[in-house]
Design an enzyme around this catalytic site. Sequence first.
Site, PDB file in Angstrom:
ATOM      1  N   GLY A   1     -15.612  24.418 -12.058  1.00  0.00           N
ATOM      2  CA  GLY A   1     -15.775  24.332 -10.620  1.00  0.00           C
ATOM      3  C   GLY A   1     -14.520  23.912  -9.530  1.00  0.00           C
ATOM      4  O   GLY A   1     -14.572  25.596  -9.195  1.00  0.00           O
TER       5      GLY A   1
ATOM      6  N   ASP B   1     -20.829  21.090 -20.803  1.00  0.00           N
ATOM      7  CA  ASP B   1     -19.539  20.274 -20.686  1.00  0.00           C
ATOM      8  C   ASP B   1     -19.534  19.415 -23.043  1.00  0.00           C
ATOM      9  O   ASP B   1     -17.540  20.049 -22.801  1.00  0.00           O
ATOM     10  CB  ASP B   1     -19.651  19.093 -19.349  1.00  0.00           C
TER      11      ASP B   1
ATOM     12  N   ILE C   1     -15.043  19.290 -18.095  1.00  0.00           N
ATOM     13  CA  ILE C   1     -14.505  20.561 -18.569  1.00  0.00           C
ATOM     14  C   ILE C   1     -15.888  21.586 -17.634  1.00  0.00           C
ATOM     15  O   ILE C   1     -15.250  22.005 -16.277  1.00  0.00           O
ATOM     16  CB  ILE C   1     -15.755  21.505 -19.428  1.00  0.00           C
ATOM     17  N   ASP C   2     -17.152  21.081 -16.814  1.00  0.00           N
ATOM     18  CA  ASP C   2     -17.570  21.556 -15.698  1.00  0.00           C
ATOM     19  C   ASP C   2     -16.739  20.889 -14.541  1.00  0.00           C
ATOM     20  O   ASP C   2     -17.341  22.011 -14.260  1.00  0.00           O
ATOM     21  CB  ASP C   2     -18.963  20.319 -15.749  1.00  0.00           C
ATOM     22  N   MET C   3     -16.225  19.521 -14.229  1.00  0.00           N
ATOM     23  CA  MET C   3     -16.046  19.652 -12.756  1.00  0.00           C
ATOM     24  C   MET C   3     -14.445  20.840 -12.368  1.00  0.00           C
ATOM     25  O   MET C   3     -14.325  21.109 -11.485  1.00  0.00           O
ATOM     26  CB  MET C   3     -15.825  18.262 -12.290  1.00  0.00           C
TER      27      MET C   3
END
Length: 385
Positions: free
Chosen positions: A182, A149, A177-179
């Site tokens: 997702g 991230d 970014i990661d979430m």
Amino acid sequence: MISAGQSGEGSKILAGLRVLDMTQNVAGPFCTQILADFGAEVIKVERPKGGDDTRHWMPPEIEKQSATFLALNRGKSSIGVDIDRPGGQDAIRALVASCDVVVHSMKPGSLEKRGLGYDALFEINPRLIFCELSAFGQTGPFRDLPGYDPLLQAFTGIMSVTGHEGDRTARVGVSLIDMGTGIWLALGIMETGVSWMTIVLAGFFATGKVPAKLGSATAMTAPYELFEAADGSLFISAGNDRLFQNVCRSLDIAELLEDDRFRTNSSRVINRAALHDAIERRTREEPVASLIERLRAAGAPCAELHDVSQVASHPQVTSAGILQPLPIDEATDHKVVCLPITLDGHRPTASKVPPRLGEDTDAILAAAGIDQETLKALRVQGAII
């Protein structure tokens, strides 16, 4: 938060969907947790030795379990399968026949090298939805590079506009970014990092100027930022002239309305620093609660700056039901953050705690048609746990 309908039919809209989850860390597990919350059966495939990396991201921990892992893996089953071994690869192929979706977060080409790429799995199950998650996508010169991230916050420019002018560059505090990826993956859409920069890039295209860091402020309107009060901070936002008038009158600084520097939004943006100083001289004179009362009574958008403990206990948050208990053996008071959406008046919730590594291996592989003798042999080989 999003709401859809009030018919009371429940929120498990993905019940009957079977997902083979070959992801780890944050983005992929957050995606599959969303699917699980909506009722999908999610089978988490983990390395026999160690499992998902986030199992070891401690502290913080809850009774010797990673708080990060617990936050991203509720509602799932776990099987321990070594996909580098032929027996482990065979186990995955056996499972694919009964799955609707495969999600993986390995580098491009990794599954293909193991005989588990899309073409190979499509031959087993032609109706399979195959989802690939990677740092830089499936094309381009960076396609094979790994990413986390903060790395992608730096690469996409998000870090360059985060923080206050003159301070060292900072990352966004949450795993944006990661979430975000997702969520997009759950919707079948990719390239989250650049998409977060939509408005910032639009400003660059319009002016040709590289955006500066603005702290809590927003580039295109003012006042729209944090202000210090006598006992804390509050955010005041005035996206048009009428709201700016409400702010000034409610705070007894109506003289700012006669100042040519602040007559229009454009002039307020140009003279943002002077405007901020003028308003903050006033807000520093009173506590947050008193200022909030004044501003809200005048219809001026504002909010207290809360810390995490205040958010967790705020009546608005508790009444929304987004924080719900999900007791685990070692921590009966364990809570989780549910999805910010309701369907037919019901919020998707998890009834299954995050799994122990490999706790469902035998049951799931047996259901896929692998007999007990084969399971024993695979365990001896180290292909499963």
